[in-house]
Design an enzyme around this catalytic site. Structure first.
Site, PDB file in Angstrom:
ATOM      1  CD  GLU A 183      -9.161   4.312  -3.654  1.00 24.62           C
ATOM      2  OE1 GLU A 183     -10.042   3.682  -3.070  1.00 24.62           O
ATOM      3  OE2 GLU A 183      -8.589   5.301  -3.144  1.00 24.62           O
ATOM      4  CG  ASP A 184      -6.162   6.901  -6.135  1.00 24.40           C
ATOM      5  OD1 ASP A 184      -6.875   7.313  -5.186  1.00 24.40           O
ATOM      6  OD2 ASP A 184      -5.002   6.495  -5.965  1.00 24.40           O
TER       7      ASP A 184
ATOM      8  CG  ASP B   4     -11.275   4.719  -0.267  1.00 22.63           C
ATOM      9  OD1 ASP B   4     -11.816   4.797   0.845  1.00 22.63           O
ATOM     10  OD2 ASP B   4     -10.087   4.403  -0.431  1.00 22.63           O
ATOM     11  CG  ASP B   5      -9.560   8.724  -3.658  1.00 28.53           C
ATOM     12  OD1 ASP B   5      -8.589   8.401  -2.958  1.00 28.53           O
ATOM     13  OD2 ASP B   5      -9.839   8.170  -4.746  1.00 28.53           O
TER      14      ASP B   5
ATOM     15  NE  ARG C  72      -6.170  11.870  -6.143  1.00 31.72           N
ATOM     16  CZ  ARG C  72      -6.193  10.837  -5.285  1.00 31.72           C
ATOM     17  NH1 ARG C  72      -5.214   9.947  -5.237  1.00 31.72           N
ATOM     18  NH2 ARG C  72      -7.217  10.669  -4.476  1.00 31.72           N
TER      19      ARG C  72
ATOM     20  CG  ASN D  70      -1.390   9.064   1.097  1.00 36.70           C
ATOM     21  OD1 ASN D  70      -0.814   9.185   2.157  1.00 36.70           O
ATOM     22  ND2 ASN D  70      -2.682   8.791   1.015  1.00 36.70           N
TER      23      ASN D  70
ATOM     24  CE  LYS E  42      -6.917   2.990  -1.609  1.00 33.90           C
ATOM     25  NZ  LYS E  42      -7.226   3.869  -0.488  1.00 33.90           N
TER      26      LYS E  42
ATOM     27  CE1 TYR F 139      -4.080   1.736   0.364  1.00 30.68           C
ATOM     28  CE2 TYR F 139      -3.322   2.517   2.500  1.00 30.68           C
ATOM     29  CZ  TYR F 139      -4.237   2.553   1.460  1.00 30.68           C
ATOM     30  OH  TYR F 139      -5.292   3.416   1.534  1.00 30.68           O
TER      31      TYR F 139
ATOM     32  CG  ASN G  11      -4.343   5.657   4.173  1.00 36.54           C
ATOM     33  OD1 ASN G  11      -5.230   4.978   3.658  1.00 36.54           O
ATOM     34  ND2 ASN G  11      -3.307   6.108   3.497  1.00 36.54           N
TER      35      ASN G  11
HETATM   36  N1  NAI Z   1      -4.831  10.085   3.714  1.00 37.36           N
HETATM   37  C1  NAI Z   1      -5.751   9.577   2.932  1.00 37.36           C
HETATM   38  O1  NAI Z   1      -6.455   8.632   3.291  1.00 37.36           O
HETATM   39  C2  NAI Z   1      -5.975  10.156   1.586  1.00 37.36           C
HETATM   40  C3  NAI Z   1      -5.112  11.061   1.047  1.00 37.36           C
HETATM   41  N2  NAI Z   1      -5.359  11.564  -0.201  1.00 37.36           N
HETATM   42  C4  NAI Z   1      -4.331  12.416  -0.782  1.00 37.36           C
HETATM   43  O2  NAI Z   1      -4.814  13.721  -0.962  1.00 37.36           O
HETATM   44  C5  NAI Z   1      -4.222  14.281  -2.115  1.00 37.36           C
HETATM   45  C6  NAI Z   1      -5.307  14.893  -2.977  1.00 37.36           C
HETATM   46  O3  NAI Z   1      -6.227  13.924  -3.400  1.00 37.36           O
HETATM   47  P1  NAI Z   1      -7.567  14.372  -4.151  1.00 37.36           P
HETATM   48  O4  NAI Z   1      -8.324  15.353  -3.348  1.00 37.36           O
HETATM   49  O5  NAI Z   1      -8.272  13.160  -4.595  1.00 37.36           O
HETATM   50  O6  NAI Z   1      -6.946  15.095  -5.436  1.00 37.36           O
HETATM   51  P2  NAI Z   1      -7.604  16.189  -6.360  1.00 37.36           P
HETATM   52  O7  NAI Z   1      -6.778  16.242  -7.577  1.00 37.36           O
HETATM   53  O8  NAI Z   1      -9.071  15.948  -6.480  1.00 37.36           O
HETATM   54  O9  NAI Z   1      -7.419  17.552  -5.533  1.00 37.36           O
HETATM   55  C7  NAI Z   1      -6.182  18.158  -5.291  1.00 37.36           C
HETATM   56  C8  NAI Z   1      -6.435  19.578  -4.816  1.00 37.36           C
HETATM   57  O10 NAI Z   1      -5.209  20.121  -4.374  1.00 37.36           O
HETATM   58  C9  NAI Z   1      -5.133  21.448  -4.872  1.00 37.36           C
HETATM   59  N3  NAI Z   1      -3.757  21.915  -4.948  1.00 37.36           N
HETATM   60  C10 NAI Z   1      -2.787  21.604  -5.825  1.00 37.36           C
HETATM   61  N4  NAI Z   1      -1.688  22.335  -5.592  1.00 37.36           N
HETATM   62  C11 NAI Z   1      -1.975  23.137  -4.537  1.00 37.36           C
HETATM   63  C12 NAI Z   1      -1.259  24.127  -3.835  1.00 37.36           C
HETATM   64  N5  NAI Z   1      -0.007  24.441  -4.174  1.00 37.36           N
HETATM   65  N6  NAI Z   1      -1.869  24.754  -2.809  1.00 37.36           N
HETATM   66  C13 NAI Z   1      -3.130  24.437  -2.442  1.00 37.36           C
HETATM   67  N7  NAI Z   1      -3.859  23.493  -3.082  1.00 37.36           N
HETATM   68  C14 NAI Z   1      -3.287  22.858  -4.107  1.00 37.36           C
HETATM   69  C15 NAI Z   1      -5.790  21.360  -6.250  1.00 37.36           C
HETATM   70  O11 NAI Z   1      -6.136  22.644  -6.737  1.00 37.36           O
HETATM   71  C16 NAI Z   1      -6.985  20.498  -5.904  1.00 37.36           C
HETATM   72  O12 NAI Z   1      -8.026  21.277  -5.363  1.00 37.36           O
HETATM   73  C17 NAI Z   1      -3.412  13.174  -2.784  1.00 37.36           C
HETATM   74  O13 NAI Z   1      -2.060  13.323  -2.464  1.00 37.36           O
HETATM   75  C18 NAI Z   1      -3.931  11.916  -2.158  1.00 37.36           C
HETATM   76  O14 NAI Z   1      -2.949  10.914  -2.054  1.00 37.36           O
HETATM   77  C19 NAI Z   1      -6.482  11.271  -0.914  1.00 37.36           C
HETATM   78  C20 NAI Z   1      -7.371  10.377  -0.421  1.00 37.36           C
HETATM   79  C21 NAI Z   1      -7.155   9.697   0.845  1.00 37.36           C
HETATM   80  C1  PYR Z   2      -5.194   6.758   0.431  1.00 36.95           C
HETATM   81  C2  PYR Z   2      -5.788   7.115  -0.819  1.00 36.95           C
HETATM   82  O1  PYR Z   2      -6.858   6.630  -1.155  1.00 36.95           O
HETATM   83  C3  PYR Z   2      -5.130   8.059  -1.682  1.00 36.95           C
HETATM   84  O2  PYR Z   2      -4.116   8.638  -1.308  1.00 36.95           O
HETATM   85  O3  PYR Z   2      -5.630   8.259  -2.784  1.00 36.95           O
HETATM   86 MG    MG Z   3      -7.235   6.873  -3.212  1.00 34.87          MG
END
Ligand code: NAI
Ligand code: PYR
Ligand code: MG
Length: 559
Positions: A244-245, A267-268, A155, A414, A173, A102, A458
């Protein structure tokens, strides 16, 4: 009751066909009698081993490998040859193995997918083959599928568009579905919808194994997704479908379109929201504060950012805040700065959290950056879901630390290299006062001569248990309230309840226990929401236990 692993299974396959089936293969653990009965004598070396001996040998081999990616590749080989052994190895040391199957290593595996791919797993449904989706799903080997994780690879974690290489994520996953929630491997199906890739490095890579084409967009993309969902519904009417993603531009519209059409969730958006809410509820309980009194700066306004904000908004509503009062507690920023109502680029979810420009008296004109937002909003909670490593500067963290004694600072992006700040930096810049949590694993924090585990907020704390609950009770839909119930269920397990210096979340080693608790909360809420058949209270535990598979070899008899 848990399944009886002594019960003899009647097996038709023999010889190489049996050894090549990862669900049925036992490798050296086939007994002498089984080797004789199934034509395996001579195909296997002489030694007969127990599962424990196999785990010991496999673990020692794994530990000697030089890099996380090499370990990932080895684990995937095990998974594709003997799933019982693979899951026994994972369970033997969940804390060590999770980062390999993962985040973070799965990210590198997606980037190098074309180079490391060895054997087929799951389904690649490509756009050029779009008229044959039903045919691809018809394979009788897929009759037992109960849960699908699907991606289009656009993504992948914070690593962007990985095209067909994104398949690593559904595989990873679903490994957690089995390792953490005991969903039997034959019930799981990873799917990659190959709609092309806009990642030129991938497209120009001579080894690229996906469809070498720019991404399909607009009505053609929508029709492809529609054809996919229709085929899935026709093949498995009760299946749980996890998205997912997907890129932000597609994730929320797909969820809105299909959430009432089948048993599905993103999930996201939703899983991430529930784990973040669970951790924050635990932190607030410990601080004796209400969420509605906190000021939240969300950095990243995509799937995760909007999903988390929506669920936290509901927590505030449950605390008695009006919709407007709750919304006033959020400041959401994206790559172009604070979301304000004069921006023309916002989607429906983002618009909900846009601040009225007219009410931002004294704030800068034009784009409002993160530092200004934190300082002027007086943030007490800072959540990073931007995918941008290092975005939380010292100045930004110090500004949050000024506003309250115990700021909540969650760099959740991540993989590890994309976290907005490291836990160590955050602790240094807040004089050790912050409640910190990351999305990917980090080494323990060492301060004042003691060590503390870094919490991993997470969605792995939610989706396996959520899926287990859904399958156990036969839920036909996934409601928002089920995610709230999962979040509250998770919060009740917080070590902070018993120890004021404890962690926000239970350790990774306890994910099986966490999944069971989340499953129970999910089932109870599904019953309240009337999205599952009627059953008695005492049946909840039985239903969950009955769904849970454990990695153990069952004795075989020939058909
Ligand atoms: N910890 C967890 O369980 C999870 C973590 N994530 C992480 O969150 C991150 C984003 O995922 P999503 O929301 O699905 O992506 P997304 O692509 O839908 O959204 C990303 C957002 O970040 C913004 N962004 C980009 N550069 C920026 C900056 N310099 N300053 C402020 N905002 C900025 C974009 O404009 C957009 O609104 C990824 O790295 C993903 O791995 C996502 C899902 C679960
Ligand atoms: C953890 C997860 O789903 C992500 O980073 O997209
Ligand atoms: Mg994800």
């Amino acid at each position: 009751m848990p399944e009886n692993t002594n019960h003899k299974l009647t097996i038709r396959k023999r010889g190489h066909a049996l050894l090549s089936d990862p669900i049925l293969n036992k490798g050296l653990a086939f007994s002498a009698e089984e080797r004789a009965a199934f034509g395996l004598t001579g195909l296997l070396p002489e030694a007969v081993q127990t599962l424990d001996q196999q785990v010991t040998a496999a673990t020692a081999f794994l530990e000697a490998l030089p890099t996380p990616l090499a370990k990932h590749i080895r684990l995937r080989e095990l998974q594709d040859s003997n799933e019982t052994l693979f899951y026994a190895v994972l369970e033997h040391d969940l804390k060590a193995s999770l980062p390999l199957v993962y985040t973070p290593t799965v990210g590198e595996a997606c980037q190098k997918f074309s180079e490391i791919w060895e054997r087929p797993r799951g389904l690649f449904l490509s756009y050029p083959d779009r008229d044959r989706i039903a045919e691809r799903l018809a394979d009788p080997a897929l009759d037992d599928v109960r849960v699908i994780v699907v991606t289009d690879g656009e993504r992948i974690l914070g690593l962007g568009d990985q095209g067909a290489g994104g398949m690593g994520i559904p595989i990873g996953k679903l490994s957690l579905y089995t390792a953490c929630a005991g969903i039997a491997p034959e019930h799981t199906l990873p799917i990659m919808l190959d709609c092309g890739t806009n990642n030129e490095d991938r497209r120009n890579n001579p080894n690229y194994l996906g469809w070498r084409h720019e991404r399909v967009r607009g009505a053609d993309y929508d029709a492809f997704i529609d054809a996919f969902v229709s085929a899935v519904k026709a093949r498995w009417p009760d299946v749980l479908l996890q998205w997912e993603d997907f890129a932000g531009v597609n994730a929320a519209p797909i969820l809105e379109k299909y959430r009432d059409a089948l048993c599905t969730f993103n999930d996201d958006i939703q899983g991430t929201a529930a784990v973040a809410a669970g951790a924050i509820l635990a932190a607030n309980d410990a601080r004796g504060s209400r969420l509605r009194d906190q000021t939240i700066v969300m950095v990243g306004a995509g799937s995760a950012g909007v999903g988390i904000a929506r669920l936290l908004l509901q927590v505030m509503r449950d605390e008695g805040a009006s919709e407007d009062e709750a919304r006033a507690q959020f400041f959401m920023t994206d790559k172009d700065g604070l979301l304000t109502d004069d921006r023309k680029d916002l989607d429906a979810g983002q618009t909900l959290f846009a601040r009225a420009r007219a009410a931002l008296e004294g704030w800068p004109d034009g784009a409002i950056g993160l530092q200004d937002t934190i300082e002027r909003a007086q943030a007490t909670i800072l959540i990073g879901v931007s995918g941008q490593g290092g975005l939380f500067t010292e100045q930004a963290i110090r500004a949050v630390a000024k506003t309250c004694d115990r700021p909540i600072i969650f760099p959740l992006s991540n993989p590890t290299s994309h976290a907005e700040a490291t836990p160590e930096q955050i602790m240094d810049w807040t004089d050790g006062r912050a409640l910190v949590s990351t999305g990917s694993p980090f080494p323990p924090l060492k301060r004042d001569g003691s060590e503390k585990r870094v919490d991993q907020t997470n969605n792995a704390y939610i989706f396996p248990g959520m899926g287990l609950g859904i399958l156990a009770c036969g839920a036909t839909r996934v409601t928002e309230t089920m995610f709230m119930a999962a979040a509250r269920g998770l919060a009740t397990l917080s070590p902070l309840k018993a120890d004021k210096d404890g962690n926000l979340l239970p350790p990774i080693e306890d994910l099986r226990k966490v999944a069971r608790a989340v499953a129970e909360a999910t089932v109870r809420q599904a019953r309240i929401d009337k999205v599952c058949p009627v059953f008695e209270d005492h049946q909840i535990g039985e239903k969950i236990d009955a769904m849970m598979w454990t990695p153990a070899y069952r004795p075989y008899r020939a058909a």
